[in-house]
Write a protein that holds these residues in place. Structure first.
Motif, PDB file in Angstrom:
ATOM      1  N   ARG B 144       0.775  -1.379   0.109  1.00  0.00           N
ATOM      2  CA  ARG B 144      -0.082   0.002   0.092  1.00  0.00           C
ATOM      3  C   ARG B 144       0.817   1.229  -0.040  1.00  0.00           C
ATOM      4  O   ARG B 144       0.398   2.442  -0.122  1.00  0.00           O
ATOM      5  CB  ARG B 144      -0.923  -0.040   1.182  1.00  0.00           C
ATOM      6  CG  ARG B 144      -2.149  -1.026   1.384  1.00  0.00           C
ATOM      7  CD  ARG B 144      -2.827  -0.885   2.615  1.00  0.00           C
ATOM      8  NE  ARG B 144      -3.686  -1.755   2.487  1.00  0.00           N
ATOM      9  CZ  ARG B 144      -5.246  -1.476   2.293  1.00  0.00           C
ATOM     10  NH1 ARG B 144      -5.352  -0.336   1.598  1.00  0.00           N
ATOM     11  NH2 ARG B 144      -6.146  -2.367   2.236  1.00  0.00           N
ATOM     12  N   GLU B 146       2.019   2.537   2.348  1.00  0.00           N
ATOM     13  CA  GLU B 146       1.592   3.243   3.852  1.00  0.00           C
ATOM     14  C   GLU B 146       2.312   2.780   4.962  1.00  0.00           C
ATOM     15  O   GLU B 146       2.555   1.689   5.253  1.00  0.00           O
ATOM     16  CB  GLU B 146       0.203   3.097   3.806  1.00  0.00           C
ATOM     17  CG  GLU B 146      -0.558   3.925   2.853  1.00  0.00           C
ATOM     18  CD  GLU B 146      -2.110   3.660   2.991  1.00  0.00           C
ATOM     19  OE1 GLU B 146      -3.052   3.844   2.305  1.00  0.00           O
ATOM     20  OE2 GLU B 146      -2.407   3.140   4.088  1.00  0.00           O
ATOM     21  N   TYR B 148       2.749   3.273   9.248  1.00  0.00           N
ATOM     22  CA  TYR B 148       1.975   3.891  10.147  1.00  0.00           C
ATOM     23  C   TYR B 148       2.823   3.678  11.445  1.00  0.00           C
ATOM     24  O   TYR B 148       3.632   2.771  11.889  1.00  0.00           O
ATOM     25  CB  TYR B 148       0.680   3.221  10.400  1.00  0.00           C
ATOM     26  CG  TYR B 148      -0.463   3.434   9.364  1.00  0.00           C
ATOM     27  CD1 TYR B 148      -1.288   4.599   9.538  1.00  0.00           C
ATOM     28  CD2 TYR B 148      -0.497   2.406   8.287  1.00  0.00           C
ATOM     29  CE1 TYR B 148      -2.036   4.693   8.422  1.00  0.00           C
ATOM     30  CE2 TYR B 148      -1.463   2.963   7.373  1.00  0.00           C
ATOM     31  CZ  TYR B 148      -2.323   3.917   7.486  1.00  0.00           C
ATOM     32  OH  TYR B 148      -2.984   4.296   6.477  1.00  0.00           O
ATOM     33  N   LYS B 173      -5.035   1.699  10.695  1.00  0.00           N
ATOM     34  CA  LYS B 173      -5.232   3.285  10.034  1.00  0.00           C
ATOM     35  C   LYS B 173      -5.922   4.049  10.914  1.00  0.00           C
ATOM     36  O   LYS B 173      -5.641   5.325  11.241  1.00  0.00           O
ATOM     37  CB  LYS B 173      -6.143   2.732   8.582  1.00  0.00           C
ATOM     38  CG  LYS B 173      -6.063   4.178   7.895  1.00  0.00           C
ATOM     39  CD  LYS B 173      -6.917   3.853   6.542  1.00  0.00           C
ATOM     40  CE  LYS B 173      -7.025   5.145   5.763  1.00  0.00           C
ATOM     41  NZ  LYS B 173      -7.442   4.967   4.269  1.00  0.00           N
ATOM     42  N   LEU B 178      -0.248   8.008  10.451  1.00  0.00           N
ATOM     43  CA  LEU B 178       0.439   7.795   8.883  1.00  0.00           C
ATOM     44  C   LEU B 178       1.625   8.727   9.007  1.00  0.00           C
ATOM     45  O   LEU B 178       1.697   9.708   9.433  1.00  0.00           O
ATOM     46  CB  LEU B 178      -0.526   8.240   8.028  1.00  0.00           C
ATOM     47  CG  LEU B 178       0.099   8.197   6.373  1.00  0.00           C
ATOM     48  CD1 LEU B 178       0.054   6.590   6.191  1.00  0.00           C
ATOM     49  CD2 LEU B 178      -0.665   9.054   5.372  1.00  0.00           C
TER      50      LEU B 178
END
Lengths: 200, 200
Positions: B144, B146, B148, B173, B178
């Protein structure tokens, strides 16, 4: 010395010499052990503090530069070298405060030589202070059987001034805090930290 | 598909297949790189923060069990093995607070598997909290793109409950923060720490 033809005096003298040698070897061995044991004593004391949930301080592993690994039977490192620690040996947390220190041993009775402290370590300890942490040295005068906690400020000042290559024992004693030696923990490091940083 | 006797369609089809394959290889390679690079990205970001005197956080060296050292030409390690880190990979100080975290990468798009977290790490992070430190995970969902920051509390709860073997992506999420990806620093870790722990 009278030298007998049968060599008895030589033998006696040799015995005396051997005895002298052994005694001095024993002394230096026991001193060396104490030196070697500083790290070990700190490690087992920290383990005790961790288990008792008193403080969470660890020795940083020695950084190693790995050149070659043999994967034929698991991962066996077959070519590697020790690297210089760019920071200090110990860090962690106690009473919500970040703790960082370096342990040094000296055979010198009258002063603590700064020779085996690196620039990296001084820079690192300055930064610890800048960020609001507690930074100190644990200094063992092994021939005196005395171990002191000395705030890094004193070491940084002596190191930076360039005037002296060592800190006099009397200064360490005056400005530092004696770390009691016991059984559990081996070194009463936390008591010294309390006295030095948490008593006011 | 029409199959021509001269095999042109096959050739064309083969080309399409090759192209598809290459593209998917490229994707997975780049994803793998991103995975490999998580540690590297964190390290160069921490270096930036150290140089700018923003935070003093280091990666702990990997502990290595040394079996044999050859001293014939300096100290060359010729037999050694990697040991499991009994703590986490990163710790240090930021704004006077003790910081401790572990970075993990996953190729799973829908959840973060807890399989590669050890009991040691959970115990360690619990203790960090107990002593008043900040403890979290950096979780990279590499497919993704992403990353975190997730407070260790969530991971400890999921890990301890024994009900689930992973944390759903949506939970990460929702409860995490993030971490923006940029140039300098590569990962805006400190902004995420500020948002998560210093904004109130």
């Amino acid at each position: 010395m009278i030298r007998y033809p049968n060599g008895k005096a030589f033998e006696h003298q040799a015995k005396v010499e051997r005895k002298k040698k052994r005694t001095s070897e024993e002394i230096s061995l026991s001193a060396a052990n104490r030196g070697m044991n500083l790290e070990n004593d700190i490690n087992i004391s920290l383990e005790y503090y961790r288990e008792q949930n008193i403080a969470l301080i660890y020795k940083r592993p020695t950084p190693i530069n790995i050149v070659k690994v043999d994967y034929s039977h698991g991962a066996k490192i077959i070519d590697a070298y020790f690297e210089e620690q760019s920071t200090t040996d110990y860090n962690g947390i106690y009473r919500g405060m970040y703790i960082d220190f370096e342990a040094k041993n000296t055979k010198n009775k009258t002063s603590f030589p700064l020779a085996n402290i690196t620039d990296h370590q001084i820079v690192h300890l300055k930064k610890v202070k800048l960020h609001g942490g507690i930074a100190f040295f644990v200094i063992s005068f092994q021939l005196r059987d005395e171990i002191y906690l000395l705030d890094s400020e004193y070491v940084i000042n002596y190191y930076g001034s360039g005037k002296r290559k060592s800190i006099p024992y009397e200064e360490v004693k005056k400005n530092g805090c004696l770390i009691e030696i016991g059984y559990m923990p081996r070194l009463h490091l936390i008591e010294a930290i309390d006295t030095m940083y948490f008593s006011k």
